[in-house]
Design a protein around this motif. Sequence first.
Motif, PDB file in Angstrom:
ATOM      1  N   ILE A   1      41.109  45.842  44.285  1.00  0.00           N
ATOM      2  CA  ILE A   1      40.631  47.144  42.925  1.00  0.00           C
ATOM      3  C   ILE A   1      40.089  46.797  41.860  1.00  0.00           C
ATOM      4  O   ILE A   1      38.888  47.449  41.583  1.00  0.00           O
ATOM      5  N   LEU A   2      40.148  45.617  41.724  1.00  0.00           N
ATOM      6  CA  LEU A   2      39.635  44.684  41.242  1.00  0.00           C
ATOM      7  C   LEU A   2      37.580  44.873  41.149  1.00  0.00           C
ATOM      8  O   LEU A   2      37.399  45.209  39.867  1.00  0.00           O
ATOM      9  N   SER A   3      37.758  44.536  41.952  1.00  0.00           N
ATOM     10  CA  SER A   3      36.287  44.000  42.149  1.00  0.00           C
ATOM     11  C   SER A   3      35.839  45.099  42.407  1.00  0.00           C
ATOM     12  O   SER A   3      34.073  46.032  42.052  1.00  0.00           O
ATOM     13  N   THR A   4      35.742  46.779  43.218  1.00  0.00           N
ATOM     14  CA  THR A   4      35.644  47.920  43.734  1.00  0.00           C
ATOM     15  C   THR A   4      36.073  49.383  42.465  1.00  0.00           C
ATOM     16  O   THR A   4      35.151  50.154  41.912  1.00  0.00           O
TER      17      THR A   4
ATOM     18  N   PHE B   1      34.353  41.812  30.525  1.00  0.00           N
ATOM     19  CA  PHE B   1      35.987  42.398  30.410  1.00  0.00           C
ATOM     20  C   PHE B   1      35.790  43.564  31.725  1.00  0.00           C
ATOM     21  O   PHE B   1      35.010  43.876  32.071  1.00  0.00           O
ATOM     22  N   TYR B   2      36.644  44.614  31.880  1.00  0.00           N
ATOM     23  CA  TYR B   2      37.002  45.082  33.211  1.00  0.00           C
ATOM     24  C   TYR B   2      37.054  46.566  31.981  1.00  0.00           C
ATOM     25  O   TYR B   2      36.867  46.519  30.962  1.00  0.00           O
ATOM     26  N   SER B   3      36.187  48.135  32.928  1.00  0.00           N
ATOM     27  CA  SER B   3      36.193  48.883  31.980  1.00  0.00           C
ATOM     28  C   SER B   3      37.528  50.081  31.827  1.00  0.00           C
ATOM     29  O   SER B   3      37.662  50.669  31.398  1.00  0.00           O
TER      30      SER B   3
ATOM     31  N   GLN C   1      41.946  37.050  36.929  1.00  0.00           N
ATOM     32  CA  GLN C   1      42.047  36.250  37.122  1.00  0.00           C
ATOM     33  C   GLN C   1      42.666  35.274  37.820  1.00  0.00           C
ATOM     34  O   GLN C   1      43.178  34.534  38.812  1.00  0.00           O
ATOM     35  N   GLU C   2      43.109  34.815  36.450  1.00  0.00           N
ATOM     36  CA  GLU C   2      44.078  33.380  35.984  1.00  0.00           C
ATOM     37  C   GLU C   2      45.101  34.109  36.745  1.00  0.00           C
ATOM     38  O   GLU C   2      45.999  33.244  37.801  1.00  0.00           O
TER      39      GLU C   2
END
Length: 134
Positions: A22-25, A33-35, A111-112
Amino acid sequence: MAQKKKNGYLEAKRYVENAREILSTKAGKDGEFYSDPKYVKMACKTAYSGVLVALDEVLHGKEKGKRADVIKYRTALGEKNKTMLSYFNSAYNLLHLVGGYDGELKVSVSQEGLSIAEKLIEWVGSTMGTAAQA
């Protein structure tokens, strides 16, 4: 037809893999940062659910379709392994609260949290003796 009981360790690993996917795609990583907080929240909630699924295997936290209160997980872990209790508290804070509710966009936070989830899940696997079989 009898339904085969799922292995909580393997199921929990699948949850974390899904969270990473989910995070990567979908979360839209842009540097540090994620958007999209919607997908960060989804991923963090998924990973935290994986932690609970794994812990249910060794702590017997889930009864009759109901999930145990976080205090019961803490109490049971405190009696079993103080280090894993510390990891659980961090997973609760990073994945459930900061990631799952607040949707923290800093990549390192998610990630942590995922790394801590994996440590807890691997501990469950070693406690069950299934990590080597997976």
